[in-house]
Design a protein around this motif. Structure first.
Motif, mmCIF file in Angstrom:
data_model
loop_
_atom_site.group_PDB
_atom_site.id
_atom_site.type_symbol
_atom_site.label_atom_id
_atom_site.label_comp_id
_atom_site.label_asym_id
_atom_site.label_seq_id
_atom_site.Cartn_x
_atom_site.Cartn_y
_atom_site.Cartn_z
ATOM 1 N N GLU A 1 0.826 -1.205 0.000
ATOM 2 C CA GLU A 1 0.000 0.000 0.000
ATOM 3 C C GLU A 1 0.863 1.258 0.000
ATOM 4 N N SER A 2 1.931 1.250 0.791
ATOM 5 C CA SER A 2 2.768 2.441 0.873
ATOM 6 C C SER A 2 3.531 2.687 -0.433
ATOM 7 N N VAL A 3 4.018 1.634 -1.073
ATOM 8 C CA VAL A 3 4.662 1.804 -2.380
ATOM 9 C C VAL A 3 3.654 2.340 -3.389
ATOM 10 N N ASN A 4 2.442 1.833 -3.337
ATOM 11 C CA ASN A 4 1.401 2.296 -4.249
ATOM 12 C C ASN A 4 1.111 3.788 -4.067
ATOM 13 N N ALA A 5 1.245 4.262 -2.833
ATOM 14 C CA ALA A 5 0.990 5.672 -2.549
ATOM 15 C C ALA A 5 2.153 6.564 -2.957
ATOM 16 N N VAL A 6 3.382 6.063 -2.819
ATOM 17 C CA VAL A 6 4.566 6.890 -3.042
ATOM 18 C C VAL A 6 5.061 6.846 -4.482
ATOM 19 N N ALA A 7 5.021 5.687 -5.117
ATOM 20 C CA ALA A 7 5.635 5.507 -6.435
ATOM 21 C C ALA A 7 5.137 6.489 -7.495
ATOM 22 N N PRO A 8 3.833 6.805 -7.563
ATOM 23 C CA PRO A 8 3.384 7.742 -8.608
ATOM 24 C C PRO A 8 4.037 9.120 -8.522
ATOM 25 N N ASP A 9 4.496 9.493 -7.327
ATOM 26 C CA ASP A 9 5.124 10.805 -7.164
ATOM 27 C C ASP A 9 6.577 10.821 -7.606
ATOM 28 N N PHE A 10 7.132 9.647 -7.897
ATOM 29 C CA PHE A 10 8.534 9.542 -8.306
ATOM 30 C C PHE A 10 8.638 8.616 -9.522
ATOM 31 N N PRO A 11 8.107 9.040 -10.661
ATOM 32 C CA PRO A 11 8.027 8.155 -11.838
ATOM 33 C C PRO A 11 9.383 7.718 -12.387
ATOM 34 N N ASP A 12 10.435 8.436 -12.049
ATOM 35 C CA ASP A 12 11.761 8.080 -12.563
ATOM 36 C C ASP A 12 12.517 7.128 -11.645
ATOM 37 N N ILE A 13 11.896 6.746 -10.527
ATOM 38 C CA ILE A 13 12.516 5.809 -9.595
ATOM 39 C C ILE A 13 11.787 4.477 -9.672
ATOM 40 N N SER A 14 12.532 3.391 -9.663
ATOM 41 C CA SER A 14 11.944 2.053 -9.704
ATOM 42 C C SER A 14 11.762 1.525 -8.287
ATOM 43 N N PHE A 15 10.559 1.035 -8.008
ATOM 44 C CA PHE A 15 10.232 0.465 -6.712
ATOM 45 C C PHE A 15 9.959 -1.033 -6.885
ATOM 46 N N ALA A 16 10.172 -1.782 -5.809
ATOM 47 C CA ALA A 16 9.821 -3.202 -5.802
ATOM 48 C C ALA A 16 9.308 -3.566 -4.422
ATOM 49 N N VAL A 17 8.421 -4.546 -4.379
ATOM 50 C CA VAL A 17 7.909 -5.064 -3.117
ATOM 51 C C VAL A 17 8.089 -6.574 -3.123
ATOM 52 N N ILE A 18 8.886 -7.081 -2.193
ATOM 53 C CA ILE A 18 9.023 -8.522 -2.041
ATOM 54 C C ILE A 18 7.706 -9.065 -1.490
ATOM 55 N N ASP A 19 7.152 -10.078 -2.159
ATOM 56 C CA ASP A 19 5.863 -10.668 -1.775
ATOM 57 C C ASP A 19 4.719 -9.666 -1.891
ATOM 58 N N GLY A 20 4.896 -8.642 -2.710
ATOM 59 C CA GLY A 20 3.907 -7.584 -2.770
ATOM 60 C C GLY A 20 2.751 -7.865 -3.699
ATOM 61 N N PHE A 21 1.782 -6.955 -3.651
ATOM 62 C CA PHE A 21 0.604 -7.023 -4.521
ATOM 63 C C PHE A 21 0.230 -5.609 -4.928
ATOM 64 N N ASP A 22 -0.449 -5.498 -6.056
ATOM 65 C CA ASP A 22 -0.889 -4.204 -6.564
ATOM 66 C C ASP A 22 -2.290 -3.920 -6.034
ATOM 67 N N PRO A 23 -2.458 -2.892 -5.202
ATOM 68 C CA PRO A 23 -3.779 -2.614 -4.645
ATOM 69 C C PRO A 23 -4.759 -2.053 -5.668
ATOM 70 N N ASP A 24 -4.272 -1.591 -6.814
ATOM 71 C CA ASP A 24 -5.114 -0.941 -7.810
ATOM 72 C C ASP A 24 -5.320 -1.816 -9.043
ATOM 73 N N THR A 25 -6.366 -1.489 -9.783
ATOM 74 C CA THR A 25 -6.575 -2.151 -11.073
ATOM 75 C C THR A 25 -5.664 -1.538 -12.133
ATOM 76 N N GLU A 26 -5.232 -0.295 -11.915
ATOM 77 C CA GLU A 26 -4.309 0.371 -12.830
ATOM 78 C C GLU A 26 -2.908 0.304 -12.237
ATOM 79 N N PRO A 27 -2.050 -0.562 -12.755
ATOM 80 C CA PRO A 27 -0.723 -0.734 -12.146
ATOM 81 C C PRO A 27 0.183 0.470 -12.381
ATOM 82 N N ASN A 28 1.110 0.671 -11.463
ATOM 83 C CA ASN A 28 2.141 1.689 -11.649
ATOM 84 C C ASN A 28 3.240 1.129 -12.542
ATOM 85 N N ASP A 29 3.672 1.911 -13.506
ATOM 86 C CA ASP A 29 4.678 1.439 -14.456
ATOM 87 C C ASP A 29 6.062 1.302 -13.837
ATOM 88 N N ASN A 30 6.252 1.866 -12.656
ATOM 89 C CA ASN A 30 7.585 1.852 -12.041
ATOM 90 C C ASN A 30 7.644 0.989 -10.787
#
Length: 358
Positions: free
Chosen positions: A123-152
């Motif tokens: 959830e926290s990556v989902n909230a932060v990642a859109p504000d930093f489109p040039d940075i790549s994020f990853a979540v070990i064992d993670g899931f996408d909370p949205d139907t529209e995935p973040n490209d990064n």
């Protein structure tokens, strides 16, 4: 660009054996155990390669399990790519905003990639990642909370049920009571994959075998950092007749090993080869460990950013990629590895479909 994961040669076993219990907080201060052997690689890394952010789950570096495996991947990435790094760690019961602040602080420093260790960062990556489109994020064992995935964002998962199946086979072949036990840290879908695979592997060998199950917490993530709770849960299983108990409970597993030593019974570790990091009096009670190559996923995420093709979306590390497996330290299962590997071949070929829920 989406990139297929590939495995690097990572010396996780040696790294985990040397990983101590010293931790850094978000400000980079050492705790009172900050001896050289326990120091983080981030304290001395000063190269001109990528700047990596690694946000640990509850228990942090020194849990001799999930977080330490991620740290082993970080160490290898720092060495391979002359990188620098910053660590952060979740605390028991912290607010979601604390996780967001931790990640945002890393992003403000320009770290790339930033890796959250554990599904709780989804959830926290989902909230932060859109504000930093040039940075790549990853979540070990993670899931996408949205139907529209973040490209990064990449969600790095594992076929835990497959590795758990194999240690279930080992337990069924070694038990003398035909009664086994499973201790889970938190009763959620992820940990139920471990339970389901373990039970499936044991009953594949002996359909009449019994597996009793105890969870430390129903939903509180503190269940992954509660050695006393792990001890109590495992002790109840041993007293109920189990002679082998498998845990998927993070740092709580140290309590499971203590219970095994007290009961003069077997335990099975998880995530890393826990025989290598357990106290000497507990090693003789660790039959095997289910290996979950969080180190490889962490290293590969860094590698993908260095290569200019960051991993995105869902990436699953399974048995066919050596993403999961089992350990043989101590030599306690040397006489049955051929049998275990035959089951592994059947899983890889698709002949055996391992369930992901009990």
């Amino acid at each position: 660009m989406k990139r297929t994961a590939r495995f690097a040669a990572v010396g996780v076993i040696a790294a985990l054996a040397l990983t101590g219990c010293g931790k850094n907080d978000d400000d980079g201060d050492d705790n009172e155990n900050g001896a050289d052997a326990n120091a983080s690689v981030c304290e001395s890394a000063d190269g001109d390669g990528p700047a990596i952010g690694l946000a640990y789950d509850v228990g942090g570096r020194g849990d001799q399990s999930f977080n330490d495996s991620a740290y082993a991947g970080l160490e290898n990435a720092v060495e391979e790519y002359d990188a620098t790094c910053v660590e952060g760690e979740a605390t028991d019961g912290e607010a979601e905003s604390a996780r967001e602040d931790r990640l945002r602080n890393m992003a403000d420093q320009g770290l790339n990639p930033i890796i959250g260790v554990g599904f709780a960062y989804s959830e926290s990556v989902n909230a932060v990642a859109p504000d930093f489109p040039d940075i790549s994020f990853a979540v070990i064992d993670g899931f996408d909370p949205d139907t529209e995935p973040n490209d990064n964002v990449a969600y790095l998962g594992f076929a835990e049920e497959q590795g758990s199946f194999l240690v279930g086979v080992a337990a069924a072949l070694k038990t003398e009571t035909d009664q086994l036990g499973f201790v889970g840290g938190v009763h959620n879908d992820l940990i139920k994959k471990f339970e389901a695979g373990f039970v499936a592997g044991a009953t594949a060998v002996n359909p009449d075998i019994k597996v009793a199950v105890n969870y430390i917490e129903e939903s509180d993530l503190a269940g992954f950092n509660d050695p006393e709770g792990g001890n109590q849960a495992a002790t109840a299983l041993y007293e109920g007749g189990a002679d082998i108990v498998y845990h998927a409970s993070g740092a709580s597993g140290s309590g499971v090993f203590e219970a095994a030593a007290t009961a003069d019974a077997w335990a099975i570790g998880v995530d890393s080869d826990q025989y290598l990091t357990a106290p000497a009096d507990q090693q003789e009670h660790i039959l095997t460990s289910m290996l979950k190559r969080v180190d490889v996923a962490t290293f590969n995420m860094v590698e993908s950013v260095v290569d200019g093709e960051p991993l995105t979306s869902y990436v699953v590390y399974d048995l066919s990629q050596d993403g999961v497996g089992y350990s043989t330290s101590g030599g306690f299962i040397d006489d049955i590895t051929t049998d275990i590997d035959e089951y592994a071949d059947q899983i890889i070929s698709g002949e055996i479909q391992v369930p992901t829920a009990p």
